[in-house]
Scaffold this motif. Structure first.
Motif, PDB file in Angstrom:
ATOM      1  N   ALA A   1       1.115   4.269  -2.838  1.00  0.00           N
ATOM      2  CA  ALA A   1       0.986   5.687  -2.497  1.00  0.00           C
ATOM      3  C   ALA A   1       2.190   6.479  -3.003  1.00  0.00           C
ATOM      4  N   ARG A   2       3.405   5.933  -2.821  1.00  0.00           N
ATOM      5  CA  ARG A   2       4.603   6.619  -3.312  1.00  0.00           C
ATOM      6  C   ARG A   2       4.555   6.794  -4.827  1.00  0.00           C
ATOM      7  N   LYS A   3       4.142   5.738  -5.547  1.00  0.00           N
ATOM      8  CA  LYS A   3       4.054   5.811  -7.011  1.00  0.00           C
ATOM      9  C   LYS A   3       3.009   6.833  -7.447  1.00  0.00           C
ATOM     10  N   PHE A   4       1.866   6.877  -6.750  1.00  0.00           N
ATOM     11  CA  PHE A   4       0.831   7.842  -7.103  1.00  0.00           C
ATOM     12  C   PHE A   4       1.341   9.264  -6.885  1.00  0.00           C
ATOM     13  N   LEU A   5       1.953   9.517  -5.736  1.00  0.00           N
ATOM     14  CA  LEU A   5       2.467  10.860  -5.457  1.00  0.00           C
ATOM     15  C   LEU A   5       3.520  11.268  -6.477  1.00  0.00           C
ATOM     16  N   ALA A   6       4.389  10.336  -6.843  1.00  0.00           N
ATOM     17  CA  ALA A   6       5.410  10.632  -7.856  1.00  0.00           C
ATOM     18  C   ALA A   6       4.769  10.933  -9.206  1.00  0.00           C
ATOM     19  N   SER A   7       3.662  10.259  -9.534  1.00  0.00           N
ATOM     20  CA  SER A   7       3.019  10.471 -10.834  1.00  0.00           C
ATOM     21  C   SER A   7       2.411  11.863 -10.955  1.00  0.00           C
ATOM     22  N   ILE A   8       2.056  12.480  -9.819  1.00  0.00           N
ATOM     23  CA  ILE A   8       1.506  13.836  -9.875  1.00  0.00           C
ATOM     24  C   ILE A   8       2.532  14.890  -9.448  1.00  0.00           C
TER      25      ILE A   8
ATOM     26  N   ILE B   1       0.834  -1.204   0.000  1.00  0.00           N
ATOM     27  CA  ILE B   1       0.000   0.000   0.000  1.00  0.00           C
ATOM     28  C   ILE B   1       0.869   1.254   0.000  1.00  0.00           C
ATOM     29  N   ASN B   2       1.938   1.252   0.802  1.00  0.00           N
ATOM     30  CA  ASN B   2       2.831   2.411   0.830  1.00  0.00           C
ATOM     31  C   ASN B   2       3.514   2.617  -0.516  1.00  0.00           C
ATOM     32  N   ASP B   3       3.893   1.537  -1.186  1.00  0.00           N
ATOM     33  CA  ASP B   3       4.520   1.639  -2.499  1.00  0.00           C
ATOM     34  C   ASP B   3       3.543   2.232  -3.518  1.00  0.00           C
TER      35      ASP B   3
END
Length: 86
Positions: free
Chosen positions: A56-63, A52-54
């Motif tokens: 979230a990190r990928k989503f934040l990086a995508s934006i 789940i944390n990974d």
């Protein structure tokens, strides 16, 4: 892996009498929860947290957002105070 839209046609949603009159966004949330539940069913709690944390990190990086992490060690402990003179 199935998408959320594919989960919208899942029997667990289609055959649920409580979902018959539910708004579409509520059905989407239920479908997303089923997807996450199916993806993480065989994981240990530590593996699930990392998964789940990974995401979230990928989503934040995508934006384009860099997460700011707070160090809360030592916080939340009660310390005695001296009585104030009135």
């Amino acid at each position: 892996m199935k998408t959320v839209q594919e989960y919208m046609n899942d029997p667990r949603i289609l055959n649920d009498p409580g979902m018959a009159d539910t708004l579409e966004p509520v059905k989407e949330i239920h479908a997303a929860r089923l997807k996450l539940q199916d993806e993480t069913a065989a994981m240990t709690p530590a593996e699930r947290n990392e998964f789940i944390n990974d995401k979230a990190r990928k989503f934040l990086a995508s934006i384009g957002v860099e997460p700011r992490l707070a160090n809360m060690s030592g916080q939340g402990k009660l310390h005695p105070r001296e009585a104030a003179a009135i």
